[in-house]
Design a protein around this motif. Structure first.
Motif, PDB file in Angstrom:
ATOM      1  N   GLN A 121       2.377  -3.361  -0.561  1.00  0.00           N
ATOM      2  CA  GLN A 121       2.023  -2.177  -1.335  1.00  0.00           C
ATOM      3  C   GLN A 121       1.581  -1.025  -0.425  1.00  0.00           C
ATOM      4  O   GLN A 121       1.990   0.123  -0.613  1.00  0.00           O
ATOM      5  CB  GLN A 121       0.913  -2.517  -2.324  1.00  0.00           C
ATOM      6  CG  GLN A 121       0.559  -1.404  -3.290  1.00  0.00           C
ATOM      7  CD  GLN A 121      -0.504  -1.847  -4.287  1.00  0.00           C
ATOM      8  OE1 GLN A 121      -1.403  -2.621  -3.949  1.00  0.00           O
ATOM      9  NE2 GLN A 121      -0.398  -1.371  -5.527  1.00  0.00           N
ATOM     10  N   SER A 122       0.786  -1.352   0.582  1.00  0.00           N
ATOM     11  CA  SER A 122       0.282  -0.317   1.492  1.00  0.00           C
ATOM     12  C   SER A 122       1.373   0.243   2.406  1.00  0.00           C
ATOM     13  O   SER A 122       1.202   1.309   3.000  1.00  0.00           O
ATOM     14  CB  SER A 122      -0.861  -0.875   2.342  1.00  0.00           C
ATOM     15  OG  SER A 122      -0.400  -1.920   3.195  1.00  0.00           O
ATOM     16  N   LYS A 170       4.103   1.486   1.439  1.00  0.00           N
ATOM     17  CA  LYS A 170       4.703   2.616   0.721  1.00  0.00           C
ATOM     18  C   LYS A 170       6.240   2.524   0.676  1.00  0.00           C
ATOM     19  O   LYS A 170       6.909   3.503   0.355  1.00  0.00           O
ATOM     20  CB  LYS A 170       4.294   3.957   1.332  1.00  0.00           C
ATOM     21  CG  LYS A 170       2.789   4.170   1.429  1.00  0.00           C
ATOM     22  CD  LYS A 170       2.127   4.148   0.073  1.00  0.00           C
ATOM     23  CE  LYS A 170       0.628   4.420   0.205  1.00  0.00           C
ATOM     24  NZ  LYS A 170      -0.069   4.336  -1.108  1.00  0.00           N
ATOM     25  N   GLN A 185       9.859   1.931  -0.726  1.00  0.00           N
ATOM     26  CA  GLN A 185      10.373   2.106  -2.085  1.00  0.00           C
ATOM     27  C   GLN A 185      10.692   0.772  -2.743  1.00  0.00           C
ATOM     28  O   GLN A 185      10.552   0.622  -3.958  1.00  0.00           O
ATOM     29  CB  GLN A 185      11.632   2.983  -2.054  1.00  0.00           C
ATOM     30  CG  GLN A 185      11.379   4.431  -1.677  1.00  0.00           C
ATOM     31  CD  GLN A 185      12.681   5.183  -1.456  1.00  0.00           C
ATOM     32  OE1 GLN A 185      13.454   4.885  -0.543  1.00  0.00           O
ATOM     33  NE2 GLN A 185      12.953   6.168  -2.308  1.00  0.00           N
ATOM     34  N   GLN A 218       6.816   1.641  -6.809  1.00  0.00           N
ATOM     35  CA  GLN A 218       7.608   0.752  -5.963  1.00  0.00           C
ATOM     36  C   GLN A 218       8.439  -0.191  -6.841  1.00  0.00           C
ATOM     37  O   GLN A 218       8.022  -0.567  -7.937  1.00  0.00           O
ATOM     38  CB  GLN A 218       6.703  -0.053  -5.033  1.00  0.00           C
ATOM     39  CG  GLN A 218       6.045   0.792  -3.941  1.00  0.00           C
ATOM     40  CD  GLN A 218       5.049   0.001  -3.126  1.00  0.00           C
ATOM     41  OE1 GLN A 218       4.017  -0.442  -3.645  1.00  0.00           O
ATOM     42  NE2 GLN A 218       5.325  -0.181  -1.835  1.00  0.00           N
TER      43      GLN A 218
END
Length: 408
Positions: free
Chosen positions: A221-222, A224, A226, A254
């Protein structure tokens, strides 16, 4: 030489020649039975992708064939490899050496499929792989005695990777199961992404039994990226998708890409959680009249709809038995020759064929999981996005590292 003596000598020579010819022919059916061993995960995290479903599919094929081939009975043996390569190797060795098993089926878990297919070659038996996905099975680790039937990581990567890249999602991060299948799936998808101008920001590899994915998902998640590519399978994949929803990963923009998703996974997740997932598959029960008819029969036994592994186990077992009948023997090399020679036309595949590298080539399908409002029934999960012709779905022979492939 007297005529009588000459006649006797000629007759004796003919008898010896005939005896030698007979001795050179393989016995029609060795040990008076054709034995199929289903080596699968009966109790672990991949059991819903194989297990009883695999056994049921193989037994259905045997029953539909008539229970006999070349006048001899067809027997089905079953064993649980517990996702341990050493255990699988020991079971397969006993089957080949002691129980005289002719063909081993399913072989879910790529590490196990790679091990057992090599053993089958050594023992001149046949391995037909439907559960496992590593494209190494028809690439550098190919054998003349093994068939990779339903799908592989190259086809999954090409289907799902291309679909998302076409949608403009070009930066990727992988959560990868740390074993042969996960490595192959990440590698094949990375190649597709980069070939289409995308980039891989990073990846995290997790132990195969790591059911808590929280820390790994937070890393993804961190990043970034896509797209977060889930290069794994089984219960761990299901838990990953559930946790990703809890963390708000998709709400944050995402996209989760399940690079191997089974219909049983969607059932476990529910459409509310799984909706929008893009996946590549070899089989969907609701594709046409033939798939629906066979799937109804399977459902009556298993009380669930079949997935591509189940359908592949049935189709490949039937093809194997037809090849024995055509070859007039269960000797492995003769049967493999017939399997490569004969096309496959059934509910699973149309104009399918087995190449020299062991890859069964057939169309693949890119699906999107329906929203709950779109579903019309308990197992109505997918809508078709794209059909990938077999010649495009799998690794071209010109790029193959399989030593069996003749390069022009």
């Amino acid at each position: 030489m007297k005529a009588g003596v000459q006649t006797i000598l000629i007759a004796a020579a003919a008898t010896v020649a005939f005896a030698s010819h007979v001795a050179a022919q393989p016995a029609a059916v060795s040990d008076d039975a054709v034995k199929i061993g289903v080596l699968t995960d009966m109790s672990g995290q991949f059991s819903h992708e194989s297990g009883e479903g695999s056994v049921t599919a193989v037994k259905m094929a045997v029953e539909d064939f008539g229970g006999k081939v070349l006048g001899k009975p067809i027997e089905v043996l079953v064993a649980d490899h517990q996702n341990k390569p050493d255990t699988a190797s020991g079971l397969a060795r006993k089957w080949f050496d002691v129980d005289h098993v002719d063909m081993v089926a399913n072989l879910i878990n790529s590490s196990i499929a790679l091990t057992v297919s090599q053993l089958a070659q050594q023992k001149n038996r046949i391995a037909i792989i439907n559960g496992s996905g590593s494209s190494r099975l028809t690439n550098d680790a190919c054998t003349p005695n093994s068939v990779h039937y339903a799908y592989d990581t190259y086809a999954l990567a090409r289907g799902t990777g291309s679909a998302l890249m076409k949608a403009g999602q070009k930066s990727w991060y992988f959560l990868t199961a740390d074993y042969a299948f996960g490595h192959a799936l990440e590698g094949d998808t990375t190649a597709v992404v980069k070939s289409l101008g995308g980039e891989v920001i990073g990846s995290t590899r997790y132990p195969i039994e790591a059911f808590d994915q929280s820390s790994f998902l937070l890393q993804a998640q961190s990043s970034k990226a896509q797209v977060i590519g889930l290069a794994g399978s089984g219960n761990v994949l299901v838990n990953s998708i559930k946790s990703a929803q809890e963390f708000g990963i998709t709400k944050g923009g995402q996209t989760l890409a399940g690079l191997l998703v089974w219909i049983t996974d969607i059932k476990s997740l529910g459409l509310r959680t799984a909706q929008g997932l893009v996946l590549t598959n070899a089989f969907y029960w609701d594709r046409d009249d033939e798939t629906r008819a066979w799937s109804k029969r399977f459902y009556e036994r298993m009380k669930r709809m079949p997935h591509m592994g189940d359908a592949g186990d049935y189709s490949s077992t039937m093809h194997y038995l037809k090849a024995i009948e055509a070859a007039g023997t269960d000797e492995a090399k003769a049967v493999m020759s017939k399997m490569r020679e004969m096309p496959i036309n059934d509910f699973f595949a149309k104009n399918g064929r087995i190449r020299e590298d062991g890859r069964m080539v057939h169309d693949m399908y890119v699906y999107e999981v329906k929203q709950p409002s779109e579903s019309k029934g308990e197992w109505d999960f997918y809508k078709l996005r794209e059909v990938i012709p077999g010649e495009q779905a799998f690794r071209p022979l010109k790029d193959s590292l399989c030593p069996l492939v003749k390069k022009g």
